[in-house]
Design an enzyme around this catalytic site. Structure first.
Site, PDB file in Angstrom:
ATOM      1  N   ASP A 454       0.854  -1.178   0.000  1.00  0.00           N
ATOM      2  CA  ASP A 454       0.000   0.000   0.000  1.00  0.00           C
ATOM      3  C   ASP A 454       0.886   1.221   0.000  1.00  0.00           C
ATOM      4  O   ASP A 454       2.038   1.134   0.394  1.00  0.00           O
ATOM      5  CB  ASP A 454      -0.771   0.045   1.333  1.00  0.00           C
ATOM      6  N   ASP A 775      -4.157  -2.561   5.087  1.00  0.00           N
ATOM      7  CA  ASP A 775      -4.618  -2.079   6.383  1.00  0.00           C
ATOM      8  C   ASP A 775      -6.138  -2.019   6.441  1.00  0.00           C
ATOM      9  O   ASP A 775      -6.711  -2.075   7.496  1.00  0.00           O
ATOM     10  CB  ASP A 775      -4.032  -0.700   6.696  1.00  0.00           C
ATOM     11  N   ASP A 779      -8.889  -5.083   2.239  1.00  0.00           N
ATOM     12  CA  ASP A 779      -7.664  -5.782   1.829  1.00  0.00           C
ATOM     13  C   ASP A 779      -7.668  -7.234   2.272  1.00  0.00           C
ATOM     14  O   ASP A 779      -6.774  -7.991   1.908  1.00  0.00           O
ATOM     15  CB  ASP A 779      -6.422  -5.107   2.441  1.00  0.00           C
TER      16      ASP A 779
END
Length: 1154
Positions: A454, A775, A779
């Site tokens: 990310d 997070d 996800d």
């Protein structure tokens, strides 16, 4: 008062209903049965029994706004009446149970039996003790005293077995303890937000009591059952309890039931807690499961979370599936897919075990035959009944020697080395901010070839600050002066930001002097609130004027809308909606914009395009996130249809566009450089726009200007990987992923698609091993799919942590690099240990085998072998498995799945050292007595005293192992084996310790260890020969491995053992059988084909009268081909079709040859 506590006590034990009456307006039973209802039934029941949720709050003596008073006696009372919020764990296995488990080892059982027989026989004295007629196969009389000592060997074997068992059991026990410690650490970190005495506080999940008012928001895992009191747009994923994957929408009047263990997928709200711990829905399931899973799950590493380990603080769903039936599925699923290392090790251990078994069997047979032939045929002795025990004693001795060979051949140290190495790494990784939830993730990480990371929070600091703004037709490159902004615009701006953001988001004063203000809650909103403060305004008064309860409607942020809107009712009964979101999305919906005077002017598509060019793109190219803030007014009548989102979120008036900076973490570029050097590709997957993403990727060093790489947006990515029907095609993904470095504006499904695409790809010769960081709740699927999922410890939602294998406690990318280092270190530690262990094994087995065959007695006695094998191996596994990792580990490429555990270099080392050791031991065995001028130890009778000769051999053997242990520290053929040896105190301690114990054994071991004390000069020789190992190691290092083509590697995973993971996600059980059948079918099919082929070959050969051998030769080549095919027959259809076409196409060719 005494009275009341008494009643409390009863209520706790007998659920004494009447006693609650005095306390609370409803009993635990009532609430529990209420929570078992769903949807409308529940609403009806609440209406009939209580009136409404407010009434339930009153009965539970709590206020929907203020929460519980939070006084200790009150909380205590609630815990006593309604229970605590944790599920008692299953008891850990006791030490004795673990000992019993360790005793189940087959080789140990064989040894125990042999030792007991040997003991029994040594105490049994046949009546005709003095008979000379019984054979003592070799000459030499026994002293009386020696005959008495016959029991010592049996006892010593038993003793060493006990030692091994205790060591194993202790290891398991400490592993369990460590795991529980880890578990409780994960638990203590789990907090939940509740309202107590009007204050919003975060408390540990176990502290939640019935009557608490809990704030739930996007991404939470609900810790207890409760009733929804107020909130907006709350959608819950209840699949963990119901198995239905649709999100359930909650509302006070339709479905207010919130159940523990379910995930909040969208929205926010408040609930009053009605059932906790064992009385909550998940708790009930857990109790049925017997507090956390069955025995099988205990053994199953991956299902560890289920262990209910360390008082499952009521996130019983340590596995996202909850204690549901899914859980069993999950357990099986992971049982099937062993980690790479485990797969290779199991294979190797089986190979070694088989070899050992064969060797030991041959040893026993040879010994027995030799003895019987020598006694009954050559010396023509009759078998006398009174001699039977003596003969049996001989046979038992031979059997023990055979078993010893087997024990030495099987590397028991291996599982130990793996456990120690993993446990040690996990402990140390804690210090490096990696909280490992699944042991094997640690080792898989060493093989990682790709990391999909990310951007926000992992590569960047996640401290958002507004640095540019476009307000009132002016583009400010830094924060504007408050006086330069029109008052009307300013008021709208402050209101839009303060009201249209989660009220849980705040900016608090810094904890330390001179530190930055603390940002609490959503970081982007914190950035905007910070902007309000920078404009010398305050958002608190606005919020207190318009409390959360008064908000008319909230459209919460989700990954589809990419915006958030809040509707409020103005004093004149009309409505105003504030909106904020990604600028390119919100601007499309704007038809007006505020000018410098604070009045709306028309905003046409061409104005928008110009704005994108002049304002948004320049901001994005500086790596800023652009957020647009807008509003819209609605008339009071007719009231708009709030559910028709498309009409509502339109015709907006733009207030301003801000550029929010999220600076790159200072240590990230270096970490990414290390990854790239180590052969790991880093890809960035982000929801941000492509310019921002590209700018950050260049800052991080993920892409370098001038390289050939792809940066795609989610839409474009999907367009490229799907065919006309809109289905994803693997070969299309294969065209993209090798070059893809940045995926921007991506949805969670894109992330999952990418990860799956890379994992399933057959584009490279090695299967890619992918690590993913995440997070958000969304996800989850990608984290689960990846080989190693990293969740963010600070910013991560519970759902993400749930799906992950490792939690980064500091949310920092550079911790991932540490994980890679540790993972590679585990792999290397085990290889080091193998290199050492196999040398010991090869030498010991050959010595025992040849010695037994030539001199009828193994030069290394059973007890000595056990000392060498078990104790030294156990210690060596400790010594070699605790080598700390070095940066040099990051200089090589990942090993990949198909690389053998024992490389050519290691094979060269193992065989090289074995040659040295065998040469010396055999020299000592056959001419040692002449060299040292001592009595020969060969051909000693059954219970003769230990000879110096054999003691020297044993001692030399151990010395050589000790020095070879130092050689084993390097596996890639490095010269300096002492490099960094003092950084590992455990290693030094163990080498010296083993040496000290060896001195004790030789000098004072006496009969049990078959040792006789040695003189100093003999000791010197033993040590000198041992030191020769180090010199010899240098000689071996000089020989180039490339010359030794004949060396085989061992312990590689062939394609067959690797089960592609696509199937693991479907219903595992069915696939298992189907696949097995398929494979069995395939093999039979090959056999059939082969048979036909051979027959055709034979017929043709006879026809043509060619030599019959030709056909046989060909046939053998065909069989070997078919075996290769069988090895390849992974369930993938491609190889199957090739394989099938190959044998079928052969017969015509064969006919042609004929």
């Amino acid at each position: 008062m005494g009275d009341m506590t008494n009643s409390d006590f009863y209520s706790k034990n007998q659920r004494n209903e009447s006693s609650h009456g005095g306390e609370f307006g409803c009993t635990m039973e009532e609430l529990r049965s209420l929570m078992e209802l769903r949807g409308t039934e529940a609403v009806v029941k609440i209406k009939e029994t209580y009136g409404d949720t407010e009434a339930i709050c009153r009965r539970l003596k709590t206020s929907p706004v203020e929460g519980l008073p939070g006084t200790a006696p009150d909380l205590e009372k609630r815990k006593q009446i309604f229970g605590q919020n944790f599920i008692p764990p299953k008891k850990p296995k006791t030490f004795l149970q673990l000992v019993w488990e360790a005793l189940q080892d087959v080789t140990l059982i064989i040894l125990e039996i042999a030792a007991i027989i040997s003991l029994g026989l040594s105490f049994y004295h046949p009546p005709g003790e003095s008979n000379e007629g019984c054979a003592t196969a070799q000459g030499g009389a026994e002293d009386e005293g020696e005959a008495e000592a016959g029991w010592i060997e049996g006892a010593a074997i038993l003793l060493s077995v006990i030692c091994v068992v205790l060591v194993t059991a202790f290891n398991d026990w400490s592993k369990e303890k460590q795991f529980r410690g880890l578990q409780s650490r994960i638990e203590q970190e789990q907090k939940f937000t509740v309202v107590r005495a009007g204050q919003v506080v975060q408390i540990p999940v176990a502290e939640i009591v019935v009557g608490d008012i809990a704030q739930v928001k996007y991404g939470d895992l609900l810790p207890a059952d409760g009733l929804f009191i107020q909130g907006n747009d709350l959608k819950i994923d209840e699949s963990s309890l119901t198995g239905e994957s649709d999100q359930v929408r909650k509302s006070v009047d339709k479905d207010p039931m919130l159940l523990s263990g379910t995930h909040v997928m969208e929205g926010s709200g408040r609930m009053v807690v009605t059932a906790v711990g064992v009385n909550s829905q998940t708790g009930i399931i857990f109790t049925l499961l017997g507090a956390g899973g069955e025995e099988e799950e205990k053994k199953d590493k991956k299902a560890k979370q289920q262990d209910g380990a360390a008082a499952m603080e009521m996130q019983p769903l340590k596995s996202a599936e909850g204690g549901d039936a899914d859980d069993k599925k999950k357990a099986n699923m992971h049982k099937k897919e062993k980690s790479v290392l485990q797969g290779k090790l199991t294979k190797l251990a089986v190979q070694i075990g088989k070899a050992g078994l064969v060797m030991s069997a041959i040893t026993v047979i040879i010994l027995v035959l030799y003895f019987t032939v020598d006694t009954f045929v050559v010396n023509k002795k009759p078998w006398l009944p009174e001699c039977t025990p003596v003969y049996v004693q001989y046979f038992v001795k031979f059997f023990i020697i055979g078993v010893t060979v087997l024990v030495v051949a099987v590397p028991e140290g291996l599982p130990l080395a793996v456990t120690i190495s993993l446990a040690y790494s996990v402990k140390k990784m804690m210090k490096d901010n990696n909280l490992v939830r699944h042991l094997d993730a640690c080792e898989t990480m060493g093989n990682a070839t790709a990391i999909c990371s990310d951007k926000t929070g992992t590569l960047t600091t996640n401290r958002m600050t507004v640095v540019q703004a476009y307000v009132g037709d002016v583009h400010y490159k830094e924060i504007p002066d408050p006086s330069s902004i029109n008052a009307k615009t300013m008021e709208l701006l402050v209101n839009a930001i303060a009201i249209n953001s989660a009220y849980t988001t705040k900016i608090l004063p810094p904890e330390k002097e001179g530190a930055l203000p603390r940002q609490v809650g959503n970081k982007t909103e914190c950035g905007l609130l910070g902007f309000v403060l920078d404009l010398k305004q305050d958002y608190e008064p606005v919020r207190s004027q318009m409390p959360e309860e008064k908000l008319y409607k909230v459209y919460t942020f989700n990954s589809v809308r990419k915006s958030m809107s809040t509707v409020i009712k103005l004093p004149d009964e009309s409505f105003r909606m504030y909106s904020k979101g990604a600028s390119e999305i919100v601007l499309k919906k704007c038809c007006k914009i505020l000018n410098g005077a604070g009045d709306p002017r028309v905003f046409r598509p061409r104005d928008r395009d110009e704005m994108v060019k002049k304002v948004i793109e320049p901001m994005a190219c500086d790596g800023l996130r652009t957020i647009c803030v807008a509003y819209r007014d609605f008339p009071s009548s007719p009231e708009p249809d709030w559910d028709n989102e498309n009409d509502i979120l339109n015709d907006l008036t733009c207030i301003c566009v801000v550029g929010i900076e999220d600076p790159v973490r200072p240590e990230v570029p270096e970490a990414i450089r290390k990854c790239q050097r180590a052969g790991i590709t880093v890809r960035m997957v982000t929801g941000d726009n492509i310019n921002t993403a590209r700018a950050i990727a260049i800052k991080c060093g993920i892409i370098h200007p001038g390289e050939d790489f792809l940066c795609l947006e989610g839409k474009e990515f999907n367009r490229r990987i799907r065919n006309e029907k809109g289905e994803i095609e693997q070969e299309r993904i294969d065209k993209i992923w090798p070059k893809l470095r940045v995926l921007a504006r991506s949805s969670p499904t894109d992330k999952h698609t990418l990860v799956k695409g890379i994992i399933d790809s057959t584009h490279t010769e090695q299967r890619q091993v992918v690590a993913v960081t995440g997070d958000g709740t969304n996800d989850g699927p990608a984290l689960k799919k990846a080989d190693v999922g990293f969740a963010m410890g600070i910013a991560g939602t519970d759902v993400a942590k749930e799906a992950s294998d490792i939690i980064l406690t500091d949310d920092n990318f550079s911790s991932i690099v540490k994980a890679v280092m540790w993972g590679r270190n585990v792999y290397d530690s085990i290889s080091k240990f193998l290199q050492f262990q196999l040398t010991v094994n090869v030498v010991a087995v050959i010595v025992a085998f040849t010695g037994a065959c030539i001199t009828q007695d193994s030069p290394l006695k059973a007890v000595q072998m056990l000392w060498v094998n078990l104790i030294m191996d156990t210690f060596a596994s400790l010594a070699l498995a605790t080598e700390p990792p070095t940066e040099t580990l990051l200089l090589r490429k990942p090993y990949g799945r198909n690389k053998p555990l024992i490389s050519r270099t290691m094979m060269k080392n193992i065989l090289g050292h074995a040659v040295y050791q065998l040469t010396l031991i055999f020299t000592l065995l056959f001419v040692g007595e002449k060299m040292f001028q001592i009595d020969s130890g060969r051909n000693a009778p059954l219970h003769s005293p230990p000879s110096e000769h054999y003691t020297i051999i044993f001692n030399t053997f151990v010395m050589m192992q000790l020095f070879n242990e130092i050689n084993a520290r390097k596996i890639h053929g490095e010269r300096n084996v002492f490099d960094g040896i003092f950084r590992n105190p455990i290693f030094c301690t163990i080498v010296l310790g083993t040496f000290a114990i060896q001195i004790v054994i030789v000098q004072f071991g006496g009969k049990p260890f078959s040792c006789s004390p040695l003189q100093l000069d003999q000791w010197m020789w033993c040590i000198f020969i041992g030191l020769g190992e180090l010199v010899w190691g240098q000689v071996i290092a000089t020989i180039p491995t490339s010359r030794l083509k004949f060396l085989k590697e061992a312990g590689r995973l062939t394609q067959k053992e690797e089960i592609p993971e696509e199937e693991l996600n479907e219903d595992v059980e069915e696939i298992d059988h189907a696949e097995r059948e398929l494979r069995r079918g395939q093999i039979l099919w090959f056999r059939g084909l082969n048979r036909i082929q051979t027959q055709i070959e034979v017929v043709n050969t006879f026809k043509s009268g060619a030599s019959f051998q030709g056909a046989l030769r060909r046939q053998s080549s065909v069989t070997s081909q078919s075996q290769d095919v069988a090895n390849l027959s992974s369930p993938s259809r491609v190889s199957l079709s090739n394989a099938l076409s190959s044998p079928t196409s052969l017969p015509p060719a064969a006919a042609g040859q004929g």
